[in-house]
Design an enzyme around this catalytic site. Structure first.
Site, PDB file in Angstrom:
ATOM      1  CG  LEU A  61      45.121  48.626   6.040  1.00  0.00           C
ATOM      2  CD1 LEU A  61      46.139  49.696   6.448  1.00  0.00           C
ATOM      3  CD2 LEU A  61      44.250  48.257   7.243  1.00  0.00           C
ATOM      4  CB  SER A  66      38.733  49.235  -2.562  1.00  0.00           C
ATOM      5  OG  SER A  66      39.505  48.178  -3.044  1.00  0.00           O
ATOM      6  N   GLY A 117      42.685  50.717   0.694  1.00  0.00           N
ATOM      7  CA  GLY A 117      42.823  52.147   0.393  1.00  0.00           C
ATOM      8  C   GLY A 117      42.459  52.477  -1.052  1.00  0.00           C
ATOM      9  N   PRO A 134      47.931  53.330   4.259  1.00  0.00           N
ATOM     10  CG  PRO A 134      49.152  52.377   6.005  1.00  0.00           C
ATOM     11  CD  PRO A 134      47.810  52.971   5.689  1.00  0.00           C
ATOM     12  CG  ASP A 193      38.496  44.455  -0.894  1.00  0.00           C
ATOM     13  OD1 ASP A 193      37.735  43.492  -0.633  1.00  0.00           O
ATOM     14  OD2 ASP A 193      39.717  44.450  -0.655  1.00  0.00           O
ATOM     15  CE  LYS A 231      39.909  45.292   2.647  1.00  0.00           C
ATOM     16  NZ  LYS A 231      40.825  44.210   2.942  1.00  0.00           N
ATOM     17  CB  ALA A 248      48.400  48.059   3.938  1.00  0.00           C
TER      18      ALA A 248
HETATM   19  O1  C5P Z   1      39.678  42.726  -7.541  1.00  0.00           O
HETATM   20  P1  C5P Z   1      41.045  43.098  -7.058  1.00  0.00           P
HETATM   21  O2  C5P Z   1      41.759  44.009  -8.006  1.00  0.00           O
HETATM   22  O3  C5P Z   1      41.047  43.602  -5.669  1.00  0.00           O
HETATM   23  O4  C5P Z   1      41.870  41.719  -7.017  1.00  0.00           O
HETATM   24  C1  C5P Z   1      43.249  41.627  -7.241  1.00  0.00           C
HETATM   25  C2  C5P Z   1      43.623  40.175  -7.514  1.00  0.00           C
HETATM   26  O5  C5P Z   1      43.456  39.390  -6.332  1.00  0.00           O
HETATM   27  C3  C5P Z   1      42.788  39.470  -8.560  1.00  0.00           C
HETATM   28  O6  C5P Z   1      43.317  39.666  -9.856  1.00  0.00           O
HETATM   29  C4  C5P Z   1      42.882  38.011  -8.140  1.00  0.00           C
HETATM   30  O7  C5P Z   1      44.096  37.439  -8.571  1.00  0.00           O
HETATM   31  C5  C5P Z   1      42.950  38.095  -6.624  1.00  0.00           C
HETATM   32  N1  C5P Z   1      41.623  37.930  -5.970  1.00  0.00           N
HETATM   33  C6  C5P Z   1      41.026  36.676  -5.952  1.00  0.00           C
HETATM   34  N2  C5P Z   1      39.800  36.525  -5.335  1.00  0.00           N
HETATM   35  C7  C5P Z   1      39.181  37.580  -4.750  1.00  0.00           C
HETATM   36  C8  C5P Z   1      39.781  38.855  -4.743  1.00  0.00           C
HETATM   37  C9  C5P Z   1      41.010  38.993  -5.370  1.00  0.00           C
HETATM   38  O8  C5P Z   1      41.581  35.712  -6.466  1.00  0.00           O
HETATM   39  N3  C5P Z   1      37.993  37.387  -4.168  1.00  0.00           N
END
Ligand code: C5P
Length: 288
Positions: A93, A97, A95, A88, A130, A9, A91
């Site tokens: 992107l 997710s 991946g 990658p 994501d 994405k 990144a």
């Molecule tokens: O949900 P994901 O594993 O992709 O998020 C990784 C980290 O990024 C979360 O632990 C958080 O610190 C931060 N994050 C956030 N707000 C979002 C997405 C991610 O603060 N909407």
């Protein structure tokens, strides 16, 4: 056996509009699937196994997705998931997710649909912010932490140059840096960018494309700044911005040939880890 393409994405727009009590940030995004993909193969097996090159099994989001699937359905953990990486990592992107969404969707099909699509979508946010988009795919206006998705039509006739410097970005660290010194888009930019995507107005889209996380990612990894500057100086480019929390950058072109030439030039730089030209697709996953 089940085999899927799990598409990368791009964030065509990313702004931060608030923060939840659990620390997650509330976002306003335009998300787009592109034809850069991992392949995810799922086969029946004695026990749950996930193989994904160098990436550790237990920390893989496809493993988390599979665990959640078996927990929710009560089925025996009898599947092997084999991921061939092309997107990658670290990144921005999506991946990981995309692989998680493919694991959820593919396992559900392999085991004769014990869960509805709505149930998969509800579960997916527990794996990562994501993942709901990766299940939905195409083009979406996104809100919440990424789980509120409104599919829209992308009428931009664009070639997307994707280039990533060596090194990745830690998403939590970049959000923390944002919290210390917030930076946001100008009033109305999101609505203008979204309307331009729907109507195919590439000029207005490029004037309004925005990613609130760019300054922090550039501070952590100066090569992002370098790649963005190199992109902005290539022939035919209409806009250049970062996707997600980086480190990949996106260049918008109307002309595919110019985009391909720019990718070749970027590949010659010692700072570049990955460069290629991709196009919008209408789904996040596809059965092969
Ligand atoms: O949900 P994901 O594993 O992709 O998020 C990784 C980290 O990024 C979360 O632990 C958080 O610190 C931060 N994050 C956030 N707000 C979002 C997405 C991610 O603060 N909407």
């Amino acid at each position: 056996m089940m085999e899927l393409k799990a598409y990368a994405k791009l964030n065509l727009f990313l702004d931060i509009v608030g923060r939840r009590e659990d620390g997650y940030h509330l976002l306003k995004m335009i998300m787009q699937s592109v034809d850069l993909y991992d392949t995810v193969k799922i086969v029946p097996s004695e026990k749950l196994e996930v193989s994904c090159g160098e990436i550790d099994e237990k920390s893989n989001s496809a493993y988390k997705a599979a665990k959640l699937f078996f927990l929710k359905t009560g089925l025996k953990e009898q599947a092997k998931i084999i991921i061939e990486k092309h997107i990658p990592v670290e990144a921005g992107l999506g991946g990981g997710s995309a692989d998680a969404a493919a694991a959820l969707y593919g396992l559900n099909l392999l085991f004769d649909n014990p869960l509805s699509y709505e149930e998969l979508l509800l579960m997916s946010i527990q794996i990562g912010a994501d993942v709901p988009f990766s299940l939905t795919g195409g083009t979406c206006a996104a809100g919440g932490i990424g789980e509120k998705l409104l599919p829209v039509n992308n009428s931009l006739n664009a070639a997307y140059l994707i280039a990533k410097p060596k090194g990745g970005c830690s998403t939590p660290q970049i959000f923390k840096m944002y919290d210390k010194h917030p930076n946001n888009s100008i009033d109305g930019a999101y609505n203008r960018a979204l309307y331009a995507v729907k109507t195919g107005d590439i000029k207005t889209f490029c004037e309004n494309a925005f990613n609130a996380l760019t300054p922090y990612a550039c501070e952590l990894l100066n090569d992002i700044h370098y790649i963005l500057n190199k992109m902005k100086n290539t022939n035919g480019i209409k806009a250049a911005f970062m996707t997600g929390s980086g480190s990949a950058c996106v260049g918008i072109f109307e002309d595919k040939k110019s985009a391909l030439l720019a990718a070749e030039e970027l590949k010659k730089l010692p700072q570049t880890d990955f460069a290629g030209v991709y196009f919008a697709v209408r789904c996040g996953l596809e059965i092969i």
